[in-house]
Design an enzyme around this catalytic site. Structure first.
Site, PDB file in Angstrom:
ATOM      1  N   HIS A  86       8.653 -17.424  16.034  1.00 32.37           N
ATOM      2  CA  HIS A  86       8.638 -16.765  16.848  1.00 32.37           C
ATOM      3  C   HIS A  86       7.593 -16.740  17.721  1.00 32.37           C
ATOM      4  O   HIS A  86       6.970 -17.645  17.801  1.00 32.37           O
ATOM      5  CB  HIS A  86       7.417 -15.421  15.198  1.00 32.37           C
ATOM      6  CG  HIS A  86       5.881 -16.663  15.077  1.00 32.37           C
ATOM      7  ND1 HIS A  86       5.981 -17.845  14.124  1.00 32.37           N
ATOM      8  CD2 HIS A  86       4.973 -16.430  15.333  1.00 32.37           C
ATOM      9  CE1 HIS A  86       4.651 -18.027  14.011  1.00 32.37           C
ATOM     10  NE2 HIS A  86       3.898 -17.569  14.591  1.00 32.37           N
ATOM     11  N   HIS A  94       4.263 -16.511  19.224  1.00 34.11           N
ATOM     12  CA  HIS A  94       2.672 -16.236  19.073  1.00 34.11           C
ATOM     13  C   HIS A  94       2.022 -15.713  20.633  1.00 34.11           C
ATOM     14  O   HIS A  94       2.616 -16.658  21.714  1.00 34.11           O
ATOM     15  CB  HIS A  94       1.686 -17.493  18.916  1.00 34.11           C
ATOM     16  CG  HIS A  94       0.845 -16.542  18.711  1.00 34.11           C
ATOM     17  ND1 HIS A  94      -0.350 -16.914  17.915  1.00 34.11           N
ATOM     18  CD2 HIS A  94      -0.653 -17.412  19.570  1.00 34.11           C
ATOM     19  CE1 HIS A  94      -1.522 -16.502  17.899  1.00 34.11           C
ATOM     20  NE2 HIS A  94      -2.706 -17.825  19.351  1.00 34.11           N
ATOM     21  N   HIS A 119      -6.597 -15.403  13.519  1.00 30.86           N
ATOM     22  CA  HIS A 119      -5.986 -15.141  14.321  1.00 30.86           C
ATOM     23  C   HIS A 119      -6.314 -14.772  15.392  1.00 30.86           C
ATOM     24  O   HIS A 119      -6.091 -13.690  15.354  1.00 30.86           O
ATOM     25  CB  HIS A 119      -4.486 -14.625  13.597  1.00 30.86           C
ATOM     26  CG  HIS A 119      -2.985 -14.594  14.202  1.00 30.86           C
ATOM     27  ND1 HIS A 119      -2.257 -13.744  14.636  1.00 30.86           N
ATOM     28  CD2 HIS A 119      -2.355 -15.499  14.234  1.00 30.86           C
ATOM     29  CE1 HIS A 119      -1.319 -13.697  15.090  1.00 30.86           C
ATOM     30  NE2 HIS A 119      -1.487 -15.471  15.043  1.00 30.86           N
ATOM     31  N   ASP A 146       2.180 -12.088  16.189  1.00 28.31           N
ATOM     32  CA  ASP A 146       2.956 -12.330  16.372  1.00 28.31           C
ATOM     33  C   ASP A 146       4.094 -11.886  16.223  1.00 28.31           C
ATOM     34  O   ASP A 146       4.331 -10.556  16.228  1.00 28.31           O
ATOM     35  CB  ASP A 146       2.770 -13.322  14.513  1.00 28.31           C
ATOM     36  CG  ASP A 146       2.252 -14.680  15.024  1.00 28.31           C
ATOM     37  OD1 ASP A 146       1.667 -15.385  15.557  1.00 28.31           O
ATOM     38  OD2 ASP A 146       1.242 -14.324  13.581  1.00 28.31           O
TER      39      ASP A 146
HETATM   40 ZN   LIG Z   1       0.110 -16.462  15.248  1.00 30.21          ZN
END
Ligand SMILES: [Zn+2]
Length: 215
Positions: free
Chosen positions: A185, A187, A99, A103
């Site tokens: 959300h 990112h 990742h 987030d």
């Molecule tokens: Zn993310």
């Protein structure tokens, strides 16, 4: 350019305080300064919480916005009604990926901001299987690249190649791309060396509003 929602809250605060101060001034001229009113008490309370003393009738400066974390990068999203920052940079993802950002859990439609003056140098649409609707922003001052994904929609009128200013709304939180329906959300990625350079953990660099949690 100030954070828009912060600016509007600040003007609301200023407006409220100015009304109170104005009211006191008017009462004072009618009744004399010796009489204390409920409004005086409110002004005293404001004065006690403000960083500078407030003189009756003077322009009131709202206290500085409280931050949970002070960093060099503006927070990329309006914090209300929901702002839960996940400390999840580097977490494992499918296909051996990791990742590359953090987030920020939110509700549908919360504002997403350009974190610096720069140019929108990349754009993905909702058909992009991972990012969904996304912007890439290249900073004017230091060449850093910022990436904003899973937007429900883009700010009206913005197109690839446009110049934007710090604090400008560039889109709205959504669930496009791979989050799954309803997992709203933002990112957010930071690439200090530019679009092709490696991502770094944004969290230590971010200015996080007090309204947000970090977990
Ligand atoms: Zn993310």
């Amino acid at each position: 350019m100030p954070h828009p929602s912060r600016a509007s809250r600040r003007s609301l605060l200023l407006g409220t305080a100015a009304t109170i101060v104005g009211g006191v001034a008017a009462l004072g001229s009618r009744r004399g300064d010796a009489i204390r009113t409920e409004a005086d008490t409110e002004v005293d309370a404001l004065a006690a919480s403000a960083p500078l003393p407030i003189e009756r009738g003077a322009t009131v400066t709202a206290p500085a916005k409280r931050l949970r974390r002070v960093g060099g990068i503006m927070f990329p999203m309006g914090p209300e009604p929901r702002c839960d920052v996940l400390d999840n940079f580097g977490d494992a993802r499918s296909g051996g990926r990791s990742h590359e950002g953090v987030d920020i859990l939110a509700t549908l439609g919360q504002e997403v901001y350009a974190v610096t003056d720069g140019v929108l140098v990349s754009q993905a649409d909702a058909s992009a299987s991972l990012s969904g609707n996304a912007w890439g922003l290249l900073a004017d001052d230091n060449g850093a690249y910022y990436f904003f994904a899973h937007l429900s929609r883009f700010a009206e009128g913005l197109t690839l190649g446009d110049r934007v200013q710090r604090g400008q709304v560039i889109g709205y939180v959504g669930d496009t791309g791979n989050p799954g329906p309803g997992n709203y959300h933002l990112h957010f990625e930071v690439h200090p060396g530019g679009q092709r350079a490696a991502a770094v953990d944004p969290l230590p660099l971010l200015e996080v509003p007090f309204e947000c949690t970090i977990t």
